[in-house]
Design a protein around this motif. Sequence first.
Motif, PDB file in Angstrom:
ATOM      1  N   LEU A  26       7.744   1.040  14.275  1.00 20.45           N
ATOM      2  CA  LEU A  26       6.922   1.981  13.508  1.00 20.45           C
ATOM      3  C   LEU A  26       6.569   1.406  12.148  1.00 20.45           C
ATOM      4  CD1 LEU A  26       5.711   4.729  12.638  1.00 20.45           C
ATOM      5  CD2 LEU A  26       8.050   5.494  12.143  1.00 20.45           C
ATOM      6  N   PHE A  27       7.561   0.924  11.421  1.00 20.19           N
ATOM      7  CA  PHE A  27       7.303   0.442  10.066  1.00 20.19           C
ATOM      8  C   PHE A  27       6.607  -0.914  10.052  1.00 20.19           C
ATOM      9  CE2 PHE A  27      10.268   3.778   8.900  1.00 20.19           C
ATOM     10  CZ  PHE A  27       9.723   4.234   7.699  1.00 20.19           C
ATOM     11  N   GLN A  28       6.738  -1.692  11.118  1.00 17.22           N
ATOM     12  CA  GLN A  28       5.974  -2.937  11.205  1.00 17.22           C
ATOM     13  C   GLN A  28       4.481  -2.644  11.282  1.00 17.22           C
ATOM     14  OE1 GLN A  28       7.592  -5.093  14.553  1.00 17.22           O
ATOM     15  NE2 GLN A  28       9.220  -6.045  13.357  1.00 17.22           N
ATOM     16  N   SER A  29       4.103  -1.731  12.167  1.00 17.75           N
ATOM     17  CA  SER A  29       2.690  -1.346  12.286  1.00 17.75           C
ATOM     18  C   SER A  29       2.202  -0.692  11.001  1.00 17.75           C
ATOM     19  CB  SER A  29       2.508  -0.375  13.459  1.00 17.75           C
ATOM     20  OG  SER A  29       2.857  -0.972  14.681  1.00 17.75           O
ATOM     21  N   LEU A  30       3.045   0.147  10.415  1.00 13.18           N
ATOM     22  CA  LEU A  30       2.688   0.852   9.185  1.00 13.18           C
ATOM     23  C   LEU A  30       2.455  -0.121   8.036  1.00 13.18           C
ATOM     24  CD1 LEU A  30       2.402   3.695   7.919  1.00 13.18           C
ATOM     25  CD2 LEU A  30       4.820   3.579   7.344  1.00 13.18           C
ATOM     26  N   LYS A  31       3.320  -1.107   7.933  1.00 15.84           N
ATOM     27  CA  LYS A  31       3.229  -2.075   6.841  1.00 15.84           C
ATOM     28  C   LYS A  31       1.954  -2.915   6.936  1.00 15.84           C
ATOM     29  CE  LYS A  31       6.056  -5.650   4.600  1.00 15.84           C
ATOM     30  NZ  LYS A  31       7.336  -6.410   4.679  1.00 15.84           N
ATOM     31  N   ILE A  32       1.686  -3.466   8.116  1.00 15.70           N
ATOM     32  CA  ILE A  32       0.490  -4.300   8.284  1.00 15.70           C
ATOM     33  C   ILE A  32      -0.769  -3.452   8.129  1.00 15.70           C
ATOM     34  CG2 ILE A  32      -0.762  -5.829   9.853  1.00 15.70           C
ATOM     35  CD1 ILE A  32       1.930  -6.473  11.180  1.00 15.70           C
ATOM     36  N   GLY A  33      -0.751  -2.240   8.704  1.00 17.46           N
ATOM     37  CA  GLY A  33      -1.888  -1.336   8.560  1.00 17.46           C
ATOM     38  C   GLY A  33      -2.151  -0.976   7.113  1.00 17.46           C
ATOM     39  N   PHE A  34      -1.089  -0.781   6.331  1.00 19.53           N
ATOM     40  CA  PHE A  34      -1.238  -0.457   4.905  1.00 19.53           C
ATOM     41  C   PHE A  34      -1.879  -1.614   4.149  1.00 19.53           C
ATOM     42  CE2 PHE A  34       0.794  -1.153   0.721  1.00 19.53           C
ATOM     43  CZ  PHE A  34       0.160  -0.135   0.018  1.00 19.53           C
ATOM     44  N   TYR A  35      -1.459  -2.841   4.434  1.00 21.24           N
ATOM     45  CA  TYR A  35      -2.044  -3.999   3.757  1.00 21.24           C
ATOM     46  C   TYR A  35      -3.539  -4.122   4.080  1.00 21.24           C
ATOM     47  CZ  TYR A  35       2.723  -5.543   2.680  1.00 21.24           C
ATOM     48  OH  TYR A  35       4.014  -5.627   2.206  1.00 21.24           O
ATOM     49  N   LEU A  36      -3.879  -3.915   5.338  1.00 25.01           N
ATOM     50  CA  LEU A  36      -5.296  -3.993   5.726  1.00 25.01           C
ATOM     51  C   LEU A  36      -6.106  -2.847   5.114  1.00 25.01           C
ATOM     52  CD1 LEU A  36      -5.001  -5.037   9.478  1.00 25.01           C
ATOM     53  CD2 LEU A  36      -5.801  -6.434   7.572  1.00 25.01           C
ATOM     54  N   LEU A  37      -5.493  -1.660   5.031  1.00 23.09           N
ATOM     55  CA  LEU A  37      -6.169  -0.533   4.391  1.00 23.09           C
ATOM     56  C   LEU A  37      -6.431  -0.834   2.922  1.00 23.09           C
ATOM     57  CD1 LEU A  37      -7.204   2.401   4.550  1.00 23.09           C
ATOM     58  CD2 LEU A  37      -4.878   3.148   3.986  1.00 23.09           C
ATOM     59  N   THR A  38      -5.488  -1.501   2.269  1.00 24.89           N
ATOM     60  CA  THR A  38      -5.663  -1.892   0.866  1.00 24.89           C
ATOM     61  C   THR A  38      -6.856  -2.833   0.718  1.00 24.89           C
ATOM     62  OG1 THR A  38      -3.267  -1.708   0.516  1.00 24.89           O
ATOM     63  CG2 THR A  38      -4.531  -2.937  -1.130  1.00 24.89           C
ATOM     64  N   LEU A  39      -6.912  -3.841   1.580  1.00 23.03           N
ATOM     65  CA  LEU A  39      -8.040  -4.782   1.539  1.00 23.03           C
ATOM     66  C   LEU A  39      -9.349  -4.074   1.848  1.00 23.03           C
ATOM     67  CD1 LEU A  39      -6.461  -7.867   3.362  1.00 23.03           C
ATOM     68  CD2 LEU A  39      -6.931  -7.623   0.915  1.00 23.03           C
ATOM     69  N   SER A  40      -9.300  -3.118   2.780  1.00 26.57           N
ATOM     70  CA  SER A  40     -10.502  -2.370   3.146  1.00 26.57           C
ATOM     71  C   SER A  40     -11.029  -1.563   1.971  1.00 26.57           C
ATOM     72  CB  SER A  40     -10.185  -1.437   4.322  1.00 26.57           C
ATOM     73  OG  SER A  40     -11.253  -0.542   4.559  1.00 26.57           O
ATOM     74  N   LEU A  41     -10.136  -0.894   1.249  1.00 26.60           N
ATOM     75  CA  LEU A  41     -10.563  -0.098   0.087  1.00 26.60           C
ATOM     76  C   LEU A  41     -11.111  -0.998  -1.010  1.00 26.60           C
ATOM     77  CD1 LEU A  41      -7.656   2.519  -0.125  1.00 26.60           C
ATOM     78  CD2 LEU A  41     -10.025   2.950   0.516  1.00 26.60           C
ATOM     79  N   LEU A  42     -10.460  -2.121  -1.249  1.00 26.28           N
ATOM     80  CA  LEU A  42     -10.928  -3.042  -2.289  1.00 26.28           C
ATOM     81  C   LEU A  42     -12.301  -3.605  -1.950  1.00 26.28           C
ATOM     82  CD1 LEU A  42      -7.628  -4.993  -3.106  1.00 26.28           C
ATOM     83  CD2 LEU A  42      -8.759  -3.253  -4.509  1.00 26.28           C
ATOM     84  N   SER A  43     -12.482  -3.993  -0.685  1.00 26.53           N
ATOM     85  CA  SER A  43     -13.786  -4.531  -0.276  1.00 26.53           C
ATOM     86  C   SER A  43     -14.855  -3.446  -0.286  1.00 26.53           C
ATOM     87  CB  SER A  43     -13.685  -5.159   1.114  1.00 26.53           C
ATOM     88  OG  SER A  43     -13.358  -4.184   2.091  1.00 26.53           O
ATOM     89  N   GLY A  44     -14.455  -2.203   0.001  1.00 28.19           N
ATOM     90  CA  GLY A  44     -15.419  -1.102   0.003  1.00 28.19           C
ATOM     91  C   GLY A  44     -15.974  -0.812  -1.373  1.00 28.19           C
ATOM     92  N   PHE A  45     -15.140  -0.930  -2.404  1.00 27.44           N
ATOM     93  CA  PHE A  45     -15.599  -0.654  -3.777  1.00 27.44           C
ATOM     94  C   PHE A  45     -16.675  -1.637  -4.221  1.00 27.44           C
ATOM     95  CE2 PHE A  45     -11.348   1.482  -4.346  1.00 27.44           C
ATOM     96  CZ  PHE A  45     -11.889   2.764  -4.520  1.00 27.44           C
ATOM     97  N   ILE A  46     -16.687  -2.818  -3.616  1.00 28.78           N
ATOM     98  CA  ILE A  46     -17.694  -3.820  -3.979  1.00 28.78           C
ATOM     99  C   ILE A  46     -19.100  -3.335  -3.628  1.00 28.78           C
ATOM    100  CG2 ILE A  46     -18.496  -6.179  -3.507  1.00 28.78           C
ATOM    101  CD1 ILE A  46     -15.592  -6.938  -2.931  1.00 28.78           C
ATOM    102  N   PHE A  47     -19.202  -2.574  -2.507  1.00 29.59           N
ATOM    103  CA  PHE A  47     -20.521  -2.186  -2.004  1.00 29.59           C
ATOM    104  C   PHE A  47     -20.939  -0.786  -2.441  1.00 29.59           C
ATOM    105  CE2 PHE A  47     -18.724  -5.243   1.024  1.00 29.59           C
ATOM    106  CZ  PHE A  47     -19.718  -6.204   1.007  1.00 29.59           C
TER     107      PHE A  47
END
Length: 261
Positions: free
Chosen positions: A173-194
């Motif tokens: 559970l926490f393995q999926s949660l951890k990797i998903g959280f990191y990708l969500l962080t990158l997604s939000l950061l990249s989204g603010f650019i546009f």
Amino acid sequence: MFLSYFAIALYLAAALLLMRYFVKNETQHQHQKTIFLLVSFAIIVQALTFNHFWSEKGIIFGLANSASFVTWMIAVLLFLSSLSKPVHVLGILVYPLVAFTLVFSIIFPDTTSKVIPLNISLHVFLSITAYALLALAVCQSVLLKIQEKHLHARKVNDFINKLPALQTMETLLFQSLKIGFYLLTLSLLSGFIFIQDIFAQHLIHKTALSIIAWIIFATLVFGRKAFGWRGKQAITATQIGFGILVVAYFGSKFVLERLLN
């Protein structure tokens, strides 16, 4: 249309075989190869239905298309993970969900959807992968909650006996949660650019809810690492965070495309 129906049948057949294994006194090898083949073909067949997503201007990613693609990505990640980890039981939840989104896309196809330019495809891909991993974490949390409830009540049946150990379930559970959280962080950061005008682009609700979900997942990941958080609170927080994320993306799409058009 035929490919969508074929993929639906394959996913449901795989889910039924998984359920048969977990609720009946049968060994895994009796259905393992069949399930592997069914899911492999289902993923390939569904991928062939994505040819209408593309246009000269970009990606046609309305509510139906995005739901179908996100659940396809969930199925792909689950399939790949199940090759090395004991997560195949999640297919009982995931494969019917994929079939449901395919049925939805057949009944309520995208007719007039905003085209997403190809230059923000990285942001879209990061978002979809993050959603997929966090969705797997939620499915894992549902099974973990069922497992904990039965073990505490000392009501152990064949289904509970065939699940991985409780500690293994929590680790996955926490393995999926951890990797998903990191990708969500990158997604939000990249989204603010546009983002050019958060109000004119109708992104205020989506952005605000996504940040709230990010805070919940960040707290969970930090709490797990610093304090060893586990149990019911972590399960509930995971489900609430993902629920907010679903409302942020699919809820806003449903309102804008299907209600406000």
